[in-house]
Design a protein around this motif. Structure first.
Motif, short mmCIF file in Angstrom:
data_model
loop_
_atom_site.label_atom_id
_atom_site.label_comp_id
_atom_site.label_asym_id
_atom_site.label_seq_id
_atom_site.Cartn_x
_atom_site.Cartn_y
_atom_site.Cartn_z
N ALA A 35 0.78 -1.15 -0.01
CA ALA A 35 -0.18 -0.21 -0.21
C ALA A 35 1.41 1.43 0.04
N ALA A 36 2.36 1.57 0.67
CA ALA A 36 3.11 2.35 0.56
C ALA A 36 3.84 2.77 -0.93
N GLU A 37 3.50 1.53 -2.01
CA GLU A 37 4.46 1.71 -2.92
C GLU A 37 2.86 2.40 -4.43
N PRO A 38 3.45 3.16 -4.89
CA PRO A 38 2.89 3.15 -6.14
C PRO A 38 1.81 2.36 -6.67
N SER A 93 -5.62 1.66 2.81
CA SER A 93 -5.48 2.85 0.99
C SER A 93 -4.68 2.62 -0.08
N PRO A 94 -4.81 1.78 -1.10
CA PRO A 94 -3.67 1.73 -2.05
C PRO A 94 -3.17 2.55 -2.27
N ASN A 95 -1.87 3.18 -3.00
CA ASN A 95 -1.57 4.07 -4.03
C ASN A 95 -1.85 3.86 -5.40
N ARG A 118 -2.16 4.46 -8.41
CA ARG A 118 -1.28 4.84 -9.92
C ARG A 118 -2.19 4.90 -11.42
N GLY A 151 5.95 0.49 -10.44
CA GLY A 151 5.12 -0.10 -9.44
C GLY A 151 4.23 -1.51 -9.11
#
Length: 319
Positions: free
Chosen positions: A189-192, A215-217, A219, A237
């Motif tokens: 979740a902390a990565e694109p 909540s994943p980022n 991209r 990502g």
């Protein structure tokens, strides 16, 4: 007027192709023959099979859709009856649906098995998303489907072939891959994040994150496994997937990492219309699909075990 298999074949061809001209070309008959057959059936049933609205494509009425499913079953039964005394090498025809993301993983192997075991078996397949496959099953447009069980209704029978768990897909050169161990959902979740953007699949793959309050980022969104794997390989990502990758398309540029947390389990199933007759051709093909999935699962396990042994030999902790 007597109902004949010829009339049913003409009707089914027109319904599937959406045109009397296309049906006539496929069956190598005249176009008026198709039109006359449809009029004879409508006179017999005293109900229209096709709507007569504007446009060139023929559209089935609700009554026509029901009769189409019945006509297909009658033709399949007639085909099975006609070849029943010919021996195991005769096949007939089977129509199957495959969830589009898993088709590259299992379908080639299933078709190869069918060709080797039943060379005269005619296999017609269509790829679709989960809602499309469910609709085709309910309308009896396919004999069975290889798909994920994501909220299938009670009028669809399921035979579970495997229970799959999500895995993280990360670039081979990333810090997550270099850890040589399982990753957490928080790590991903902390990565694109690159999300598979298909009906039902997208929410199913987000559920593990939501259950952990994450909540994943997101991209990027992609509609194919191949594109997701290519984007991850390019370092754009990470992703969370369930579908295995075909052995022929595996890349050293990506690493599949198990997930630390207990996550959702996805049943991979053969789905059929409830209480549908089991034709011999359908049973032959479903056995080939069963074995192709089992072969793919064994090959995946062997690859993972081989990777773990190589890492242990190099003094690294296995995932």
């Amino acid at each position: 007027m007597a109902l004949s298999l010829r009339l049913l074949r003409y009707f089914v061809a027109a319904a599937e192709l959406g045109s009397t001209t296309a049906a006539a070309s496929q069956l190598n008959v005249s176009q008026p023959s198709i039109s006359v057959a449809i009029r004879e059936l409508e006179a017999l049933f005293d109900d229209p099979l096709f709507s007569r609205g504007a446009g060139t494509r023929m559209t089935l009425t609700q009554f026509g859709e029901r009769k189409l499913a019945e006509a297909r079953r009658l033709l399949a039964s007639a085909s099975a009856f006609a070849t029943d005394d010919v021996g195991e090498e005769e096949g007939g025809e089977v129509r199957i649906g495959v969830f589009r993301t898993i088709a590259p993983v299992y379908l080639p192997g299933a078709l190869a098995l069918a060709q080797a075991r039943h060379p005269r078996l005619s296999v017609r397949f269509v790829e679709g998303d989960l809602p499309q496959l469910e609709t085709w099953l309910q309308k009896r447009q396919i004999d069975f489907a290889l798909m994920y069980d994501v909220g299938l209704p009670d009028d669809i029978e399921r035979e579970c072939l495997a229970e799959l768990r999500p895995y993280g897909l990360v670039p081979a050169g990333s810090h997550l891959a270099k850890r040589r161990r399982a990753v957490s959902l928080r790590d991903l979740a902390a990565e694109p994040f690159i999300l598979i953007d298909l009906p039902q699949s997208r929410d199913f793959l987000m559920t593990p994150f939501w259950q952990c309050g994450l909540s994943p980022n997101v991209r990027y969104r992609a509609a194919s496994i191949e594109l997701v794997r290519g984007m991850v390989a390019s370092g754009l990502g990470v992703s969370l997937l369930i579908t295995q990758s075909p052995a022929a398309t595996q890349s050293p540029l990506v690493v599949e990492c198990p997930i630390q947390e207990s996550t959702v389990i996805q049943p991979l199933v053969i789905a059929r219309p409830a209480r549908a007759a089991r034709m011999r051709a359908s049973e032959w093909m479903s056995a080939c699909v069963r074995d192709a999935v089992a072969d793919a699962m064994r090959a995946r396990a062997e690859r993972k075990n081989g990777t773990a042994r190589r890492r242990t030999d190099c003094g690294q902790a296995p995932e």
